[in-house]
Motif scaffolding. Structure first.
Motif, short mmCIF file in Angstrom:
data_model
loop_
_atom_site.label_atom_id
_atom_site.label_comp_id
_atom_site.label_asym_id
_atom_site.label_seq_id
_atom_site.Cartn_x
_atom_site.Cartn_y
_atom_site.Cartn_z
N PRO A 157 0.72 -1.00 0.10
CA PRO A 157 0.18 -0.07 -0.58
C PRO A 157 0.72 1.47 -0.06
CG PRO A 157 -1.00 -1.65 1.72
CD PRO A 157 0.35 -2.40 0.86
N PHE A 158 2.00 1.25 0.23
CA PHE A 158 2.74 2.46 0.30
C PHE A 158 4.25 2.33 -0.58
CE2 PHE A 158 1.69 0.42 5.24
CZ PHE A 158 0.81 1.86 5.56
N GLY A 159 3.55 2.28 -1.47
CA GLY A 159 4.81 1.64 -3.08
C GLY A 159 5.25 0.64 -3.53
N VAL A 160 5.99 -0.04 -4.48
CA VAL A 160 6.55 -0.64 -5.33
C VAL A 160 8.25 -1.39 -4.77
CG1 VAL A 160 7.12 -1.78 -6.81
CG2 VAL A 160 5.28 -0.78 -7.58
N LEU A 161 8.59 -2.57 -3.37
CA LEU A 161 9.93 -2.33 -3.57
C LEU A 161 10.45 -3.31 -4.05
CD1 LEU A 161 8.61 -3.58 0.19
CD2 LEU A 161 9.32 -1.05 -0.53
N HIS A 162 11.55 -3.29 -4.24
CA HIS A 162 12.34 -4.16 -4.99
C HIS A 162 13.56 -4.45 -4.37
CE1 HIS A 162 11.08 -1.75 -8.95
NE2 HIS A 162 10.80 -0.91 -7.93
N PHE A 163 13.79 -5.59 -4.79
CA PHE A 163 14.72 -7.32 -3.95
C PHE A 163 16.33 -7.89 -4.71
CE2 PHE A 163 10.99 -6.84 -1.29
CZ PHE A 163 11.72 -6.06 -0.10
N ALA A 164 16.88 -7.89 -4.80
CA ALA A 164 17.78 -8.89 -5.77
C ALA A 164 18.71 -9.73 -4.80
CB ALA A 164 18.80 -7.31 -6.36
N ILE A 165 19.75 -10.56 -5.09
CA ILE A 165 20.47 -11.72 -4.17
C ILE A 165 21.46 -11.36 -4.94
CG2 ILE A 165 19.67 -13.05 -5.38
CD1 ILE A 165 19.28 -15.11 -3.51
N LYS A 166 22.78 -11.43 -3.98
CA LYS A 166 24.66 -11.31 -4.04
C LYS A 166 24.26 -12.87 -3.35
CE LYS A 166 26.76 -7.91 -4.08
NZ LYS A 166 27.97 -7.65 -3.68
N ILE A 167 24.92 -14.43 -4.43
CA ILE A 167 25.67 -15.44 -3.89
C ILE A 167 26.83 -15.67 -3.55
CG2 ILE A 167 25.46 -18.13 -3.69
CD1 ILE A 167 22.04 -17.54 -4.59
N GLY A 168 27.59 -16.15 -2.79
CA GLY A 168 28.98 -16.84 -2.53
C GLY A 168 29.12 -18.09 -2.97
N MET A 169 29.53 -19.12 -3.07
CA MET A 169 29.72 -20.08 -3.16
C MET A 169 31.36 -20.13 -3.02
SD MET A 169 28.30 -23.24 -4.72
CE MET A 169 28.60 -25.01 -5.36
N ALA A 170 31.86 -21.44 -1.64
CA ALA A 170 32.94 -21.96 -1.78
C ALA A 170 33.53 -22.90 -1.06
CB ALA A 170 33.57 -21.21 -1.11
N GLU A 171 34.25 -23.96 -0.99
CA GLU A 171 34.40 -25.28 -1.00
C GLU A 171 35.47 -25.01 -0.10
OE1 GLU A 171 36.15 -29.20 -2.51
OE2 GLU A 171 35.37 -28.25 -4.37
N GLY A 172 35.46 -25.77 1.87
CA GLY A 172 36.80 -26.08 1.97
C GLY A 172 36.07 -26.66 3.85
N ASP A 173 36.83 -26.49 4.91
CA ASP A 173 36.97 -26.81 6.25
C ASP A 173 36.11 -25.90 6.89
OD1 ASP A 173 38.53 -29.40 5.70
OD2 ASP A 173 40.61 -27.89 6.47
N VAL A 174 35.16 -26.26 7.72
CA VAL A 174 34.00 -25.71 8.55
C VAL A 174 34.82 -26.74 10.17
CG1 VAL A 174 32.04 -25.21 9.03
CG2 VAL A 174 32.43 -24.94 7.10
N ASP A 175 34.91 -25.50 10.55
CA ASP A 175 34.80 -25.34 12.04
C ASP A 175 33.83 -25.06 13.02
OD1 ASP A 175 38.03 -25.98 12.34
OD2 ASP A 175 38.17 -23.47 11.36
N TRP A 176 33.68 -25.49 13.93
CA TRP A 176 32.42 -24.90 14.84
C TRP A 176 32.34 -25.50 15.67
CZ3 TRP A 176 29.73 -29.20 18.18
CH2 TRP A 176 30.28 -30.05 17.61
N GLY A 177 31.76 -24.90 16.88
CA GLY A 177 32.31 -25.37 18.74
C GLY A 177 30.86 -24.90 19.28
N ILE A 178 29.97 -25.00 20.60
CA ILE A 178 29.81 -24.34 21.39
C ILE A 178 30.11 -24.25 22.25
CG2 ILE A 178 27.86 -25.23 22.83
CD1 ILE A 178 26.94 -27.77 20.77
N ILE A 179 30.18 -23.25 23.30
CA ILE A 179 30.64 -22.32 24.64
C ILE A 179 29.30 -22.11 24.99
CG2 ILE A 179 32.09 -21.38 22.71
CD1 ILE A 179 31.76 -18.66 22.62
N GLY A 180 29.56 -21.61 26.19
CA GLY A 180 28.95 -21.32 27.50
C GLY A 180 28.12 -22.66 28.30
N GLY A 181 27.07 -21.64 29.03
CA GLY A 181 26.58 -22.90 29.47
C GLY A 181 26.79 -22.61 30.43
N GLY A 182 25.84 -23.17 31.52
CA GLY A 182 25.91 -23.45 33.17
C GLY A 182 24.70 -22.59 33.66
#
Length: 282
Positions: A157-182
């Motif tokens: 109702p307040f006008g036309v909105l415009h959207f677009a996308i950019k994507i980067g893709m790569a392969e390699g190692d991924v590190d993950w972790g969980i911290i905190g808690g208690g």
């Protein structure tokens, strides 16, 4: 708030910085402006099922090979600035548009065997674990690009909105972790590593509605995909091979007892849509 000692040591500084900038509890752009209608749902889904599974098995860190996508949606900042001038009605529209765009984008990740690891600004990072998941990442990226191009405008109702996308893709190692808690703190999770760093660099070299990959991905897919060299990375120009069809998959259920280690109980139990308030971040 003091953080109690973890059962594993903290990640190295570069990985910790990545966690701080890509923490699983970071909300997508717009929520911080007071668009709270989906806060409860977003908070629950920000914790990847992968992390909940590892936590349930008392695993607090690790690494794996993966293909990573960084997906950046353009238009939300302008849409938010325009619509928030119209009070609650404008905020409702932003929330609806956010759901209408991000839900199908993320569904395409799940449909091709990946999961969303984190949100950052107007985009998100998706991971496809494995050493031979390049075609899965490519297919998800191609389908996301097609979706945004076909629905690049939204009439409000307040006008036309415009959207677009950019994507980067790569392969390699991924590190993950969980911290905190208690007793006094919640857990948080982080993802970092070569694949995530490289897909972000690739995305920064992409133009509007473009997909850019790193060299290892190009080498894997060059018999099936056309590329143009772009500042040390490779822009996808054509796809010569039929892409695999989606295998429809619902976003995984996240049991409340596991999610409660990461999300406040008051949020998990909340069953109302929320309030709309202007918020200033200091």
């Amino acid at each position: 708030m003091l953080m109690p000692a973890c059962r594993t040591s903290l990640p190295p500084a570069p990985v910790l910085e990545a966690w701080q900038s890509r923490a699983c509890t970071a909300l997508p752009a717009g929520v911080g402006l007071g668009i709270l209608s989906r806060t409860v749902e977003i908070m629950k889904n920000l914790i990847p099922g992968f992390i909940l599974e590892q936590h349930a098995q008392d695993r607090l860190s690790g690494h794996f090979a993966a293909v990573a996508l960084f997906v950046d949606v353009f238009g939300f900042t302008a849409a938010t600035n325009t619509l928030m001038e119209h009070g609650k009605e404008g905020a409702e529209i932003v929330a609806e548009i956010m759901q209408a765009i991000f839900d199908p984008l993320m569904q395409r990740v799940y449909d091709h065997g990946g999961f969303v690891s984190s949100f950052a600004g107007d985009g998100f990072t998706a991971l496809f674990p494995g050493t031979r998941t390049q075609i899965m990442g490519l297919t998800a990226a191609a389908r996301m690009r097609k979706l945004i191009i076909e629905h690049s405008t939204r009439t409000t109702p307040f006008g036309v909105l415009h959207f677009a996308i950019k994507i980067g893709m790569a392969e390699g190692d991924v590190d993950w972790g969980i911290i905190g808690g208690g007793e006094q703190t919640l857990h948080a999770c982080y993802f970092g590593g070569q694949a995530i760093e490289e897909c972000a660099k690739a995305e920064r070299r992409a133009g509007i509605n473009e997909l850019v990959v790193n060299e290892p991905v190009m080498e894997r897919l060059k018999s099936m995909v056309g590329f143009i060299s772009q500042d040390g990375y490779w822009r996808v120009t054509d796809i010569y091979t039929p892409l695999p069809p989606p295998k429809p998959a619902s976003q995984p259920d996240r049991p409340s007892d596991l999610t409660a280690a990461f999300v406040p109980g008051t949020v998990l139990r909340k069953d109302v849509r929320g309030e709309y308030r202007q918020v200033l971040t200091l």
